[in-house]
Design a protein around this motif. Sequence first.
Motif: not given
Lengths: 661, 661
Positions: B538-539, B564-565, B568, B571, B583, B585
Motif C-alpha cells: 500500500e501507499n 496495492q496503492s 498521489r 503516481r 494497481e 489486490d
Amino acid sequence: MSNSEGMGQTVTEKILEEHLVEGTLETGEEIGIEIDQVLTQDTTGTMVWLQFEAMGLDEVQTEVAAQYCDHQTYQFDFKNTDDHRFLRSAAGTFGAHFSRPGNGICHNVHRENFAAPGKTLLGSDSHTPTPGGLGQLAIGAGGIDVTVAMGGAPYYIQMPEIVAVRLEGELPAWATAKDVILELLGRLSVKGGVGKILEYTGPGVETLTAPERMTITNMGTELGATSSIFPTDEETRDYLERVGREDAYVDLQPDDDATYDDEIVVDLSDLEPLIATPSMPDNVVPVREVAGESVDQVIVGSCTNGAYEDILPAAKMLEGREIAKTTEMIVAPGSKQASELLAREGWVAEMMAAGVNFSEATCGACIGIGHVPASDSVSLRTFNRNFEGRSGIEDDNVYLCSPEVAAAAALAGEIVDPRDLAEELGDLEDPGVELPAVYDASKADLITPEEAVDDDLVKGPNIGDVPLKEPLESDLSGPVLLKMGDNITTDHIIPATQDILMYRSNVPKLSEFTLSRVDDTFAERALESDGGFLLAGENYGQGSSREHAALCPMYLGVEGVLAQSFARIHRANLFNFGLLPLEIDAETYEAIEQGDDLEIVDDVAEAVSSGAEEFTVRVGDEEFSATLRASQRERDILAAGGKLSWTRAQAEGSGAAAADD
Amino acid sequence: MSNSEGMGQTVTEKILEEHLVEGTLETGEEIGIEIDQVLTQDTTGTMVWLQFEAMGLDEVQTEVAAQYCDHQTYQFDFKNTDDHRFLRSAAGTFGAHFSRPGNGICHNVHRENFAAPGKTLLGSDSHTPTPGGLGQLAIGAGGIDVTVAMGGAPYYIQMPEIVAVRLEGELPAWATAKDVILELLGRLSVKGGVGKILEYTGPGVETLTAPERMTITNMGTELGATSSIFPTDEETRDYLERVGREDAYVDLQPDDDATYDDEIVVDLSDLEPLIATPSMPDNVVPVREVAGESVDQVIVGSCTNGAYEDILPAAKMLEGREIAKTTEMIVAPGSKQASELLAREGWVAEMMAAGVNFSEATCGACIGIGHVPASDSVSLRTFNRNFEGRSGIEDDNVYLCSPEVAAAAALAGEIVDPRDLAEELGDLEDPGVELPAVYDASKADLITPEEAVDDDLVKGPNIGDVPLKEPLESDLSGPVLLKMGDNITTDHIIPATQDILMYRSNVPKLSEFTLSRVDDTFAERALESDGGFLLAGENYGQGSSREHAALCPMYLGVEGVLAQSFARIHRANLFNFGLLPLEIDAETYEAIEQGDDLEIVDDVAEAVSSGAEEFTVRVGDEEFSATLRASQRERDILAAGGKLSWTRAQAEGSGAAAADD
C-alpha cells in the motif's frame, strides 16, 4: 651573523633588544622576547581561549589582545556561529578586543586599529607580519604560543638572520606593491625567507605608502620568512594620522653602520605587472607572457590586497565599464572599514554597476570557503596563496596578481597586461595609489574590553574544555598502549579530514579519533588504562604542526612516547603538552611489545628538571636505556606539566592574578 | 464554484480564459493553460535544462524564459559553480535570459525585469506567485512542468477556488504589508489557501504600492495557495514606469458582477506590527506579546522583504545609530538592483556604520545556507518561512517579521514593538514606504539571449544527461526486480541526504542509490536485467514530490510498478517519466515473488492509449488482474514514453524546431 650589542643596529635588532628578556641577539641563538600585542582569529582562537581558560588566569597580560572573526564568517554551520559567540564571551571575560563577524580580516582590522611601530605582535595566523609595513615586529605562531604570550610569558624563537631588501628607484605606471613581492618570490622561491627577517631599506622605501608596504610584508609569509619589516618615516606617520592614531608613531631607522646577514637589491623602476601562475606563489612571470588566457573568475580582496587602497584602483578601472559576460568578478574587502569607505564614496555602486558581486569582508574564498572555482576553469585572485586545491577544488588554476591586473582581466575576459588594455581602450589610465583623507569609518563592530557584553564563557555543544596536565611525577609507569612502525604522521595521530577536524574545539570528542587510523580501539583503551606510553619507530609525528596531535594523547592519559626518533615540530608539541619524549635504539624498540608494563626507574620529575639525559626503562625483568634531549627551558616546561601549566606558574610567581579553580 | 463564461469575471478568470487551451473554468476541473513566461533557479534549473536537452528542441517556446542563480551563490563547492556555468550555457544555447550569480533572487529580478500584468508565469520555485502583486498569474510548479512549458506545452491544473481578500482602510504607522500577510496566516493557517487563488480586492488595494502587494503575494505561498493576485491600477503603472517597462501595463479589474467562491475581509487600519513565532509562519502574535525576548541575530532580506523599498525603512531607522553589541545584523538584499540603489544613495554605508554585515544578494540564510544561528539563540528574520531546522540548525528559534520590527530588535537587542521603541527614542519615526524615482541600476548581470556567450552546453563532471524514454511498446515483460512492503517513501526510493542529493544533476550517479535503503543490490541488478518491474504494497511513493524517485528507476530500465496503492504525487511522477503504474489486490501482491518473470498479456501500448482499465498479468502459469487508473491525458503521456517525449512529439507536430539527436 647578526650584530652584537653596542654596534650599529638594524630596525629589527632595535625592537628585539627593547623586548629581550632572555638570550642574546646572535643568529641561531634562542631568545625570549616580550610580546606587546596578540591577535587570534576564529579558526585558531577557540583553542587559544580554551587553553587560556585552562591556565586559570583572570585577564590577558599583554597591552593589546584582539580576537577577530574572519575565516568562517559565512557561518554555514551553527558550529561557526557558536565559535563566534564563544569568542565574544572569551574576549569579554578575559579583557580582549572583539571584532564581530563581518568586520573584516584580522590583519586588516588590526592594522587599522592597533598596529604600532616598535611594538611586538604575536598572532595565531601565518600572515601576522602584515603590520611590519608600519615598523611593527609581527610574527605568526601556534595557538599555544599566543596563549602563553597572553598569559604574560615571553615568546621564544631562534634569532633569525636579518636580510636587507634594498629598494631603489620608483614603481613605473601599472606596476604595484604586489609586483614587488611577486618579484621577490620569483627570485627567492617560497623557501627563500626561511629563518630570516626581511628588513626593507634603501631610497625606494619612501616612494611606497604604508598600505603598499603592508601588501609586501603580508606576503613575505609566502617566502617562508619569520617576518618582514619596514623602517618608519613620514609615510608611516601619515597613515597613522589618517587612521586617527598619530600618537602611535615612533621613529625607527637602522643605524648608519647597521650590518645585515645578506642584502637583496630590487630596482622598483625595473618592475612590470607580474603574475604567479598555478599553483605556487613563486611561479612568477610577467603578465604579458600569459596574456590571452581566458579567465572565468576574478576575485579582488584578501589580507594582501583587500584594503580601501587596493580596491579603489580596480573600482576606478571598472567605472563606467562592464566586466566581460564570460567572467564573474567578486570583490570581498579585507575589512568593513574598506567597505564602508568605498560605499560612502559611491565606489561600491560603481563596481556593482560594472557587474561585480560585492561580498562580505571575509577571508572566504582565499581559504576555499565560498566562490570555489568551476571545474576546468581559470581564476585570477589578488590573494597571497594559490596552492593546489586551496581554492576548494582539486586541479584548480589559480593565478595571483595585483587588483589592477585582476580588474583588467575582468574587463577583457582574459589575462591581459593592463598597459596593453590601457592602450586598447584609449581612456584607461593607471589609477595609482590614493589614500582617503581620513579613514572615518564606524567602529561599531569592534567591541573594546570596556564595552564587553559578556563576563562568562558561552560554550555551544561543540566547544569543550581543555585539560591541564599536572606537574610531572617522580614515578612513571604504565602499559605500552600502542606499538607503531616508522613515519607515523600527525594525520595518523589526528586525522585532518573535515568530519573529524570539525571537533577541533572539543578535545574530549576529537580525542576519540586519536590514532584511529592505526588502531581504532586505541582511544577507548587509553582512556580506560589511566596512563601509559606510546611506542614508535623512526620519525614519529612527521607532518603538520597540529597541536592536537599532542593534546589529544595527553587528554587520553598518555604519559610519554618512546620512539627511535621524533619529527622536530611534534617533539616540541610533546614538551608543550607535558608528554615525555624519550629516544630509544632499534633493539629496545624490537624488545618492547604492545601490552608490556613499562616503568621508568629514575625519579622522573627530578631527573627531567636537573638535566639528566639518560633514563632507565624497565619492562618485566629487562632494563633498557632511553635518552631525553631537551633544553633547560623545555625541561622546565615538561616538569611543570606543559607550557600552559608552566606559564600559569610563572604568572603566579610574578604576581599576576590567577583565578580560583 | 467558479463562474462560467459569460458572467462577470474575476481578474484570475480573465487571465485564465485568455490562456485557456483545454477544459472549462469550473472549480475542480482540469484545465490546460498557455504559459507566457517561465523562470527557474539554480537548484531546480539544472534538471529543467537537462530535461529540455533530452526533449531535443532547439529553442524555448515561451515569450520569456529566465534562468536565475540565487540559492547556491556563495558557491561553497565547485559543483555549485559548475551548475551556474552549465545554466549559463543552457540559457545561451536554448534562448533564455541568464541572471548571473550575485544578481539576486529569481522573484526579485523577475519582477524588476519581466513580470507583466495579464501574463502567465510558471516557475520551478514555490514563491513564483510574487508578481501576482503586479496582476500577473504566477504559479510555482515542479521542474518537469517548467520544462514542458518551455517546450510549448500547456500547464495542466485543477481549476482552483477563487477567494476574494477584501482590503479595507489603510495601514496605520508601523504596520506594513508584511503584517497583512501575517494577519492572514494567523487567521487561515498554513493550509488555509490550499486549492485556492487569493484575489485581493476592495478599497484598501489602492493604498498599497506594487512592492507592498508583492510582499503579500510572495508569502501567499505560506498559506498553501496556488497563487495570489492583485488587480492593476495606477500603483501598478507607477511601478512599471519606475522600472522602465510602462509598456507592460494592462488594465485588469474584476467585473462588477464577478463572484468569488469565498471572501475574507481585512481592515488594514486594524493592523499592528505582527510576528510569527517559532516554528511555523502561522504562529502569529502581536509583537508586543513577545517583547523583551533577547535577540542574537537579525536578518533583513529574502524574496519577501529584500527589495529596495523593504530595506530602506530599516536603513533609515539605523541611520546615525548603532545596533546592540549583543546582536548581529545581516542585510542580504533580494537583488543587486536593490544593493546598487541603496549603495548609490549612501544607505549601504549608513547600514555598515550602524554595524550591519552587508551580504551578497542571495537566498542564502533563508534556506540555511550561511548565517546559521548559534545554538540556543534567537533569530529574527524578514523571511517567509521559519520551519524548524530550515535555518540550518535543529531546535532553532526563528521569528518572522517586517524589516521595521527587525531593525527595532537590532537596535534594542531584544524584540520590541517599533512603536514603543519610537516612543523610547523620541526621534524615531515610521519611515514609511518610498520608491526610488527610477530604478536606474545596471543590468550588467542579466545576459539576454541576444548577448549569450555560450552556444554549447558546458557540463562539469557532476552534471550528467537525462535519459528520454521510448514510446510504450506492445509487449511488456521482465522480472520482478524487487518486492517491497507498505508505505515505501520517496526517501526509500532516492534518499534525500546531502551526500546523495549532491548528485541531483547526475542521473547515472544518483541512480546507483535507487532503493538502496531497501536493497543495496537493486540498482546493479536492475541495470543488468534490461527491464523489469517493481512490486509494492500500500501507499507506494508517499512523501515528497521528488521527481528523481521516478526518473532514476526509469533510468535503470524499470518498466512499471505494481502496487496495492500509490501515493498521489508519485503516481503522477510515474506517468511523467513513462512508468506504468498498475494497481493490484492483496492476493495478487501475495502471490507474486521477487525474481518471478512477469508478462503483461495485453497489447500494452494500444490498451493504455485506448482507455483500457483492466490489464492481465501473467506470472508462470497464473494470471492476475491489474488496474490502470488514468485520465486520457495521462494515458497519452504514458504511451509517448513520458511527459518529455510527449511534449517533444507535440512540439514536432506543431512545427516547432527539433534538433537532431
